[in-house]
Design an enzyme around this catalytic site. Structure first.
Site, PDB file in Angstrom:
ATOM      1  N   TYR A  25     113.977  42.421  16.334  1.00 23.64           N
ATOM      2  CA  TYR A  25     114.356  41.812  17.614  1.00 23.64           C
ATOM      3  C   TYR A  25     115.129  40.535  17.322  1.00 23.64           C
ATOM      4  O   TYR A  25     114.760  39.776  16.429  1.00 23.64           O
ATOM      5  CB  TYR A  25     113.098  41.475  18.427  1.00 23.64           C
ATOM      6  CG  TYR A  25     113.363  40.721  19.715  1.00 23.64           C
ATOM      7  CD1 TYR A  25     113.998  41.331  20.796  1.00 23.64           C
ATOM      8  CD2 TYR A  25     112.969  39.389  19.858  1.00 23.64           C
ATOM      9  CE1 TYR A  25     114.234  40.644  21.978  1.00 23.64           C
ATOM     10  CE2 TYR A  25     113.199  38.690  21.044  1.00 23.64           C
ATOM     11  CZ  TYR A  25     113.829  39.328  22.099  1.00 23.64           C
ATOM     12  OH  TYR A  25     114.062  38.648  23.273  1.00 23.64           O
ATOM     13  N   ASP A  72     117.861  36.543  10.376  1.00 19.55           N
ATOM     14  CA  ASP A  72     117.314  35.964  11.601  1.00 19.55           C
ATOM     15  C   ASP A  72     115.894  35.492  11.283  1.00 19.55           C
ATOM     16  O   ASP A  72     114.959  36.285  11.218  1.00 19.55           O
ATOM     17  CB  ASP A  72     117.310  37.003  12.733  1.00 19.55           C
ATOM     18  CG  ASP A  72     116.767  36.423  14.039  1.00 19.55           C
ATOM     19  OD1 ASP A  72     116.365  35.238  14.045  1.00 19.55           O
ATOM     20  OD2 ASP A  72     116.733  37.154  15.045  1.00 19.55           O
ATOM     21  N   LYS A  99     111.775  28.777  17.374  1.00 18.63           N
ATOM     22  CA  LYS A  99     110.303  28.667  17.381  1.00 18.63           C
ATOM     23  C   LYS A  99     109.781  27.382  16.694  1.00 18.63           C
ATOM     24  O   LYS A  99     109.878  26.325  17.282  1.00 18.63           O
ATOM     25  CB  LYS A  99     109.687  29.955  16.835  1.00 18.63           C
ATOM     26  CG  LYS A  99     110.126  31.151  17.712  1.00 18.63           C
ATOM     27  CD  LYS A  99     109.310  32.401  17.616  1.00 18.63           C
ATOM     28  CE  LYS A  99     109.670  33.332  18.759  1.00 18.63           C
ATOM     29  NZ  LYS A  99     110.450  34.502  18.431  1.00 18.63           N
TER      30      LYS A  99
HETATM   31  C1  LIG Z   1     111.793  34.921  19.216  1.00 16.01           C
HETATM   32  C2  LIG Z   1     112.915  35.487  18.456  1.00 16.01           C
HETATM   33  C3  LIG Z   1     114.238  35.401  18.921  1.00 16.01           C
HETATM   34  C4  LIG Z   1     114.595  34.855  20.272  1.00 16.01           C
HETATM   35  O1  LIG Z   1     114.263  33.507  20.385  1.00 16.01           O
HETATM   36  P1  LIG Z   1     114.124  32.890  21.873  1.00 16.01           P
HETATM   37  O2  LIG Z   1     113.841  31.448  21.611  1.00 16.01           O
HETATM   38  O3  LIG Z   1     113.003  33.626  22.521  1.00 16.01           O
HETATM   39  O4  LIG Z   1     115.421  33.108  22.551  1.00 16.01           O
HETATM   40  C5  LIG Z   1     115.249  35.863  18.088  1.00 16.01           C
HETATM   41  N1  LIG Z   1     114.974  36.378  16.881  1.00 16.01           N
HETATM   42  C6  LIG Z   1     113.720  36.482  16.415  1.00 16.01           C
HETATM   43  C7  LIG Z   1     113.486  37.040  15.060  1.00 16.01           C
HETATM   44  C8  LIG Z   1     112.648  36.056  17.197  1.00 16.01           C
HETATM   45  O5  LIG Z   1     111.411  36.186  16.736  1.00 16.01           O
END
Ligand SMILES: *Cc1c(COP(=O)(O)O)cnc(C)c1O
Length: 438
Positions: free
Chosen positions: A150, A245, A273
């Site tokens: 994701y 990511d 995060k």
């Molecule tokens: C949480 C997450 C996102 C999105 O971050 P948001 O702050 O919710 O927009 C993108 N990539 C990864 C791997 C994530 O865990």
């Protein structure tokens, strides 16, 4: 299965009914609606350490930790002090601030995998910008992503694999033109042959490969280091940029994230995060050369009214400083391992059909004993068991994220005694999960 509450959720239920008048589904982010678990979502009013308390005054040991950011637990004293100190002088200036420099310096000086960073306000924004950067640098348009990873709600990444041999993406949300989805090729994790074939056919069109190096948004799909190394090699070979990511894994599996954990140098890394200490911050970084393509130095445009917001920068700095204390990650991992080992041992003794995956302070319970490294290996039927587990844990004062596809996070504020308490409740809940299914 009937789900009967022994805890009182009446105020949360009332607030949820009210929230439905204001917000689609009563929430501002879909999983919060508790659609895959029992009852109304809890409305939380305060958190302290590893626990939080809802509007009905139930207290829970929290393993969701705001979906990952709270590696220091709730209401960490140093973050709170820095935020209050900063906010007393104003909330936003729309100018550079010393606080931005301070957080940038702390990250850059302690991360061997990036030379420069750009702050944004969410993980999604970081990924969206990083993809644009990859396209801007390579002049190519397509992106390879992996099923089960994701990357936020970026249009071109809300896609799944099409049926058959076609790997071009099909959008998973209304409102995304098929022409956008087609810019993304979706591959299963850990399939080197298909990766090779895709790069041979489409490499000349592919700007980047994006991956969660520690896939933790669809269960915990731990990858072999050699697969990530293979990506690195193939990217070089085909002139494709490698994008890690690290919105979850960054500052979680170590201060240098998965890049440091596996010692692999991606071309671009995204963060989110933990980086904001509980405030909305995202970021992306890379080498001097890569980042020189970003405006105003280069032609790739990217901006933000509230980017590097001083209050958020102060929170991030106060958080990350604590992560750099010697032994921080070792202690956190040791605690998590012990917690997970206790649950595994119990499940083995009882012959329960389950496993607990773990890396650093992330864990995930799967109701199967088969090896799971791809999204397709997760049995959707097993989510019935998760629903019972979640319900039984709630009754006992333990909070997991409200979906069996979500991982759990242990924070520095979870003391060994808290984890022992939680493990005891986990065992009781598992007994119910497996006995009510018999
Ligand atoms: C949480 C997450 C996102 C999105 O971050 P948001 O702050 O919710 O927009 C993108 N990539 C990864 C791997 C994530 O865990």
């Amino acid at each position: 299965m009937q789900f009967v509450d022994t805890i009182n959720r009446s105020r949360s239920a009332q607030l949820f009914e009210e929230a439905k008048k204001y917000f689609p589904g009563g929430v501002n982010s879909p999983v919060r609606a508790f659609k895959s678990v029992s009852g109304p979502p809890l409305f939380i009013k305060e958190g302290q350490g590893c626990r939080f308390t809802d509007e009905d005054d139930n207290t829970f040991i929290d393993f969701c930790c705001s979906w990952g950011p709270l590696i220091l637990g709730h209401n960490n004293a140093r973050i709170r002090e820095q935020v209050l100190e900063t906010v007393s002088r104003g909330t936003s200036f729309g100018t550079p601030t010393k606080l931005g420099n301070q957080l940038g310096k702390l990250i850059i000086e302690n991360n061997r995998y990036i030379d420069k960073i750009r702050f944004v306000s969410s993980g999604t924004e970081a990924v969206m910008s990083a993809i644009r950067l990859a396209r801007g640098i390579t002049g190519k348009s397509k992106v390879i992503k992996f099923e089960g990873c994701y990357h936020g709600h970026v249009d071109s990444l809300l896609v799944k694999a099409g049926s058959g041999l076609v790997t071009f993406g099909v959008s998973t949300s209304a409102g995304i033109p098929e022409s956008f989805a087609k810019e993304t090729l979706v591959l299963p994790l850990d399939d080197r042959a298909l990766l090779d074939q895709t790069l041979q056919e489409h490499g000349h069109d592919i700007a980047c490969i994006i991956i969660e190096p520690v896939p933790a948004n669809n269960g915990l799909l731990l990858q072999d280091k050699s697969f990530l190394e293979c990506l690195r090699k193939k990217c070089h070979k085909y002139g494709v940029l490698l994008l890690f990511d690290e919105v979850i894994s960054g500052f979680r599996v170590g201060f240098e994230g998965a890049a440091g954990h596996y010692d692999i140098q991606p071309d671009i890394i995204t963060y989110g995060k933990i980086i904001g200490g509980g405030m909305p911050v995202g970021a992306y970084g890379g080498s001097h050369e890569v980042m020189s393509h970003i405006a105003p130095d280069g032609p790739v445009y990217q901006a933000g009214t509230l980017s590097a917001n001083p209050v958020a920068m102060a929170a991030g700095h106060a958080a990350l400083q604590q992560l750099l204390e010697p032994g921080f990650y070792e202690r956190l991992e040791a605690k998590t391992r012990k917690f997970v080992a206790g649950i595994r041992q119990y499940a083995d003794e009882k012959g329960y059909e389950m496993q607990v995956q773990q890396i650093a302070s992330i864990f995930w319970i799967a109701f199967s004993r088969d090896k799971i490294v791809r999204a397709s290996q997760i049995d959707p039927q097993s989510m019935d068991k998760f629903k019972i587990l979640h319900h039984e844990l709630l009754q006992r004062g333990v909070y997991l994220g409200p979906s069996g596809y979500e991982v759990g996070f242990v924070s520095a504020a979870h003391a060994e005694s808290d984890l022992e308490e939680a493990a005891g409740k986990m065992k009781e809940a598992l007994d119910i999960v497996f006995n009510s299914q018999a």
